[in-house]
Scaffold this motif. Structure first.
Motif, PDB file in Angstrom:
ATOM      1  N   THR A  45      35.867 104.353  91.037  1.00 42.53           N
ATOM      2  CA  THR A  45      36.212 103.663  92.286  1.00 42.53           C
ATOM      3  C   THR A  45      37.631 103.108  92.276  1.00 42.53           C
ATOM      4  OG1 THR A  45      35.124 101.653  91.451  1.00 42.53           O
ATOM      5  CG2 THR A  45      33.840 103.088  92.896  1.00 42.53           C
ATOM      6  N   ASP A  46      38.159 102.798  91.104  1.00 39.28           N
ATOM      7  CA  ASP A  46      39.551 102.341  91.035  1.00 39.28           C
ATOM      8  C   ASP A  46      40.502 103.413  91.572  1.00 39.28           C
ATOM      9  OD1 ASP A  46      38.859  99.897  90.027  1.00 39.28           O
ATOM     10  OD2 ASP A  46      39.405 100.344  87.949  1.00 39.28           O
ATOM     11  N   ASP A  47      40.104 104.673  91.422  1.00 41.68           N
ATOM     12  CA  ASP A  47      40.922 105.768  91.959  1.00 41.68           C
ATOM     13  C   ASP A  47      40.972 105.705  93.486  1.00 41.68           C
ATOM     14  OD1 ASP A  47      41.271 106.695  89.377  1.00 41.68           O
ATOM     15  OD2 ASP A  47      39.693 108.214  89.527  1.00 41.68           O
ATOM     16  N   ILE A  48      39.856 105.317  94.112  1.00 38.33           N
ATOM     17  CA  ILE A  48      39.823 105.191  95.569  1.00 38.33           C
ATOM     18  C   ILE A  48      40.780 104.085  96.020  1.00 38.33           C
ATOM     19  CG2 ILE A  48      38.378 104.716  97.579  1.00 38.33           C
ATOM     20  CD1 ILE A  48      35.974 105.677  95.955  1.00 38.33           C
ATOM     21  N   VAL A  49      40.787 102.999  95.266  1.00 42.52           N
ATOM     22  CA  VAL A  49      41.672 101.875  95.593  1.00 42.52           C
ATOM     23  C   VAL A  49      43.133 102.304  95.510  1.00 42.52           C
ATOM     24  CG1 VAL A  49      42.365  99.543  94.952  1.00 42.52           C
ATOM     25  CG2 VAL A  49      39.954 100.210  94.789  1.00 42.52           C
ATOM     26  N   GLU A  50      43.482 103.037  94.492  1.00 40.49           N
ATOM     27  CA  GLU A  50      44.862 103.522  94.360  1.00 40.49           C
ATOM     28  C   GLU A  50      45.219 104.467  95.497  1.00 40.49           C
ATOM     29  OE1 GLU A  50      47.323 102.560  92.211  1.00 40.49           O
ATOM     30  OE2 GLU A  50      45.809 101.009  91.870  1.00 40.49           O
ATOM     31  N   LEU A  51      44.240 105.281  95.913  1.00 34.28           N
ATOM     32  CA  LEU A  51      44.475 106.217  97.014  1.00 34.28           C
ATOM     33  C   LEU A  51      44.816 105.484  98.303  1.00 34.28           C
ATOM     34  CD1 LEU A  51      44.320 109.100  98.251  1.00 34.28           C
ATOM     35  CD2 LEU A  51      41.881 108.635  98.667  1.00 34.28           C
TER      36      LEU A  51
END
Length: 368
Positions: free
Chosen positions: A345-351
């Motif tokens: 989910t941290d990847d979604i935040v970065e996106l």
């Protein structure tokens, strides 16, 4: 004023353009599917798909637990997968997104009483070749003081502030030490302007409408447009029907320093608890009455920074835009934008932090 079957019909008759109609199973408020879906998300009213627990989308389209943080609730997202999105709901419950709906105002004392009544309704409708899922059950729990109608006051507040060009939300994420306000309205100009410039949403709208852009492609939301501040600002509200005591809780929200003012939501209160608060109520003719704050509240020990809050809010709303995508589209967009595979989910935040509102709108509307 008590919020019951009779008074709610009169409130709709005197404040909204929805038709009140007679149906095979009683008098109802007629709405198009889109407005009915928003109504159910706010109030918890349920589609008559079964007599025991009519389906309601309320709570299913949540995303984050708290403001300022990116801890995901299982709702629209489940880990890195898009789950309870309108696109996915359309596949399993297509009745949500087509035709007119009829809202029945059902007073009851015990659950078994309501279930027995709903069994009869379903039987009558099926016998007459009518689809029960075109009917929506608004629960009015007469065994509770105030009839359990706080969510209806949240709906009224949402409609008032949508008509003032705000983005609105009920049961909003804020902070553990503060609680979850019943209502908030946000004026974030770059989001409102982007929706209007792309002919997607007019003026004010509920935050979940950002997730309905694809399904809603042919719908025009006609509302009155009021002038508001060109600066970002927010309003917070507390709803009660069983008591008129809400000052202490509302002060907890305003003391964060994040909101321009607090507003009390109550069907029968005559004046706000203090002059720094607003009030949404009804007059003797069932017309919505809005008392504006008469003074500006001074907060000396602000708990949070507004700029940080509005940055978080903007990212939060980007997540609702992403909810328009199919899962394979979501994965493809992430790979194209970030250059690798979506894993946590941290990847979604970065996106979302690296994607602009305008870019996301083009992606989800297939315009770029």
């Amino acid at each position: 004023m008590e919020l019951n079957r009779d008074s709610i019909f009169k409130i709709f008759q005197n404040n909204f353009n929805y038709e009140i109609v007679d149906t095979l199973i009683g008098k109802a408020i007629k709405m198009n599917w889109y407005d009915a879906f928003i109504y159910c998300n706010v109030t918890g009213a349920g589609y008559l798909d079964n007599p025991v627990m009519p389906f309601t989308p309320k709570g299913m389209m949540k995303i984050l637990y708290n403001a300022f943080e990116y801890n995901f609730v299982t709702g629209i997202f489940e880990n890195t997968t898009l789950k309870n999105t309108p696109i996915n709901m359309q596949k399993t419950k297509p009745y949500l997104f087509k035709g007119d709906k009829y809202i029945l105002l059902e007073e009851f004392n015990k659950e078994v009483e309501l279930s027995e009544r709903l069994y009869k309704y379903i039987s009558i409708l099926k016998a007459n070749n009518c689809d029960p899922t075109d009917y929506i059950i608004q629960r009015i729990e007469t065994s509770k003081k105030g009839n359990g109608m706080e969510n209806f006051m949240e709906y009224i507040a949402c409609e008032v502030y949508k008509n003032r060009c705000y983005i609105v939300e009920n049961q909003i994420p804020l902070a553990h030490d503060v609680g979850s306000p019943d209502f908030a309205a946000y004026s974030i100009r770059k989001i409102v302007d982007c929706m209007q410039s792309n002919n997607l949403l007019n003026a004010g709208f509920h935050i979940i409408e950002l997730a309905l852009l694809r399904i809603n492609s042919s719908y025009t939301n006609m509302i009155n447009i009021y002038k508001i501040s060109q600066n970002d600002n927010a309003v917070v509200g507390e709803a009660k029907t069983s008591t008129n005591i809400m000052k202490k809780q509302l002060e907890k929200y305003t003391n964060t320093g994040l909101f321009e003012y607090g507003i009390e939501l109550h069907p029968d209160k005559k004046m706000p608890s203090k002059e720094e608060f607003g009030l949404i109520t009804f007059d003797s003719n069932y017309k919505i009455k809005v008392n504006e704050p008469k003074a500006k509240e001074v907060i000396y020990n602000k708990l949070y920074e507004k700029e940080e809050y509005y940055e978080w809010l903007t990212n939060y709303m980007k997540l609702y835009l992403i909810a328009n995508l199919e899962n394979d589209e979501f994965q493809e967009f992430y790979l194209r934008k970030m250059g690798n595979t979506l894993k946590v989910t941290d990847d979604i935040v970065e996106l979302i932090k690296k994607s602009s509102i305008e870019e996301l709108v083009k992606v989800v509307t297939r315009r770029g």
